[in-house]
Design a protein around this motif. Structure first.
Motif, PDB file in Angstrom:
ATOM      1  N   GLY A 152      51.582  12.044  61.129  1.00  0.00           N
ATOM      2  CA  GLY A 152      51.086  12.679  63.174  1.00  0.00           C
ATOM      3  C   GLY A 152      52.539  12.131  64.055  1.00  0.00           C
ATOM      4  O   GLY A 152      52.755  13.373  65.223  1.00  0.00           O
ATOM      5  N   ASP A 182      46.861  17.967  66.144  1.00  0.00           N
ATOM      6  CA  ASP A 182      45.807  17.430  67.065  1.00  0.00           C
ATOM      7  C   ASP A 182      45.675  18.275  68.262  1.00  0.00           C
ATOM      8  O   ASP A 182      44.587  17.537  69.142  1.00  0.00           O
ATOM      9  N   ASP A 199      41.199  22.209  59.249  1.00  0.00           N
ATOM     10  CA  ASP A 199      41.441  21.939  58.515  1.00  0.00           C
ATOM     11  C   ASP A 199      39.093  22.262  57.770  1.00  0.00           C
ATOM     12  O   ASP A 199      39.067  23.032  56.950  1.00  0.00           O
TER      13      ASP A 199
END
Ligand code: KG4
Ligand code: ZN
Length: 352
Positions: A152, A182, A199
């Motif tokens: 991330g 994100d 996903d």
């Protein structure tokens, strides 16, 4: 050279690993390089804010750390007095969160007379590929290898010549791959963290429906901010024509977004193999859980004769087993720290 550390005849070394760099409180027990337990408490509180709220994360770590460590010790069936060292994430990460794990580790080490080992979170993501379990022997990466570290907060290509010899040969100049997942997921109104949601939807979609821009930068560095903008503008334009565009097209949008991110990641990885001649490939970090990336790396490895190591899903996102295994390698090399150690929020402020 490479299994030097694993073959040393030291038995019964027990490491307590502690991870609190972001929004997962985790503790694990590693004995002689083998994982005995790995307890992860994910903080649900951030979901309603669409991202991690640092102050809430540190408070939740304070509440979770004692029960999580206690459970990890019980599950491993070891005694507190058997623990030779406490390995904790020193950084990079959120300072308040790191402070909780660091302070706990110091207190535990003092009270139990254990050694203290400071671990670099990114180094640990890479070495997660060395976590072993009793009765589940697996092929470990051989040095030198290339690691595509995708999380991330980071996107890097790293050459590992040894456990402690890492050289970053490429990295993102703006957003990380996980951030691209994100942020684009957020624009589509999907929940946080968006990577796993994208996903899931991508499996139902067609990746050739939408085209988003890919960066054009020299060398082995990455950039994801252009993709993010191109994704945002596509949605903005389409929504003007049809207000329900996003909800009607979630699977195809996710599949096309995921494909673009995977293409960007692999383009530079292929270049890195050509530049270094190293064909032993490891992927690590939260985005290494992505099914599109895993399939693409497996296929290219078959096609090009690389040896690819994909970590198990539970070791891709943040966990303390990876801190424990890194702590184990540092322990057997005498790489200890002291009670004066302070957390380091930035990668640049710490070594391996
Ligand atoms: O390594 P990690 O747990 O935390 C950091 O150190 O940053 O990575 C978290 C990142 C998030 O951006 C999350 O969306 C992404 O990993 N992620 C995924 C998947 N699972 C987690 N991204 C794409 N596909 C997934 N399946
Ligand atoms: Zn991480």
């Amino acid at each position: 050279m490479q299994y030097e550390y694993l073959s040393v005849n030291k038995v019964g070394i027990v490491i307590l690993g502690i991870e609190t760099s972001c929004d997962d409180t985790s503790a694990a027990i590693i004995r002689d390089g083998y994982m005995l337990s790995n307890v992860i408490s994910s903080q649900e509180i951030h979901r309603q804010y669409g991202g991690v709220v640092p102050e809430l994360a540190s408070r939740a770590h304070i509440q979770n750390i004692v029960p999580v460590v206690d459970t990890a010790i019980k599950q491993a069936n070891v005694k507190k007095e058997d623990i030779n060292a406490v390995a904790f994430t020193r950084g990079p990460g959120l300072l308040g969160s790191l402070l909780v794990g660091t302070s706990f580790a110091k207190g535990f080490a003092l009270a139990s007379n254990a050694k203290l080992v400071a671990v670099n979170h990114l180094h640990a993501h890479i070495l997660s590929n060395f976590i072993q379990e009793e009765g589940k022997e697996k092929k470990l990466p051989k040095f030198p290898f290339l690691c595509l570290l995708v999380s991330g907060g980071h996107t890097q290509i790293i050459v590992l010549r040894d456990y402690f010899d890492m050289e970053i040969i490429g990295q993102t100049i703006d957003d990380a791959a996980g951030e691209a997942f994100d942020k684009c997921a957020k624009v589509m109104g999907l929940s946080y963290p968006g990577g796993p949601v994208v996903d899931r939807h991508a499996r139902e979609g067609d990746s050739s429906v939408f085209k988003f821009s890919k960066p054009n930068i020299a060398g082995l560095n990455y950039s994801f901010s252009g993709l993010k903008t191109s994704f945002l503008y596509t949605l903005r334009d389409k929504v003007k024509e049809d207000a329900a565009f996003v909800e009607k097209n979630i699977p195809n949008l996710c599949a096309s977004l995921q494909q673009t991110i995977v293409d960007i990641l692999l383009d530079k990885l292929i270049k890195a193999v050509a530049t270094t001649g190293i064909k032993e490939i490891v992927i690590a970090g939260g985005v290494a859980a992505n099914s599109g990336l895993r399939n693409a790396v497996t296929n290219i490895a078959n096609e090009k004769g690389w040896t690819a190591h994909l970590p198990e899903f539970r070791f891709t996102t943040d966990n303390a087993a990876m801190i424990g295994i890194t702590g184990y390698f540092k322990y057997i090399n005498g790489m200890f720290t002291t009670q004066n150690v302070a957390p380091a929020a930035r990668f640049e402020d710490m070594g391996v």
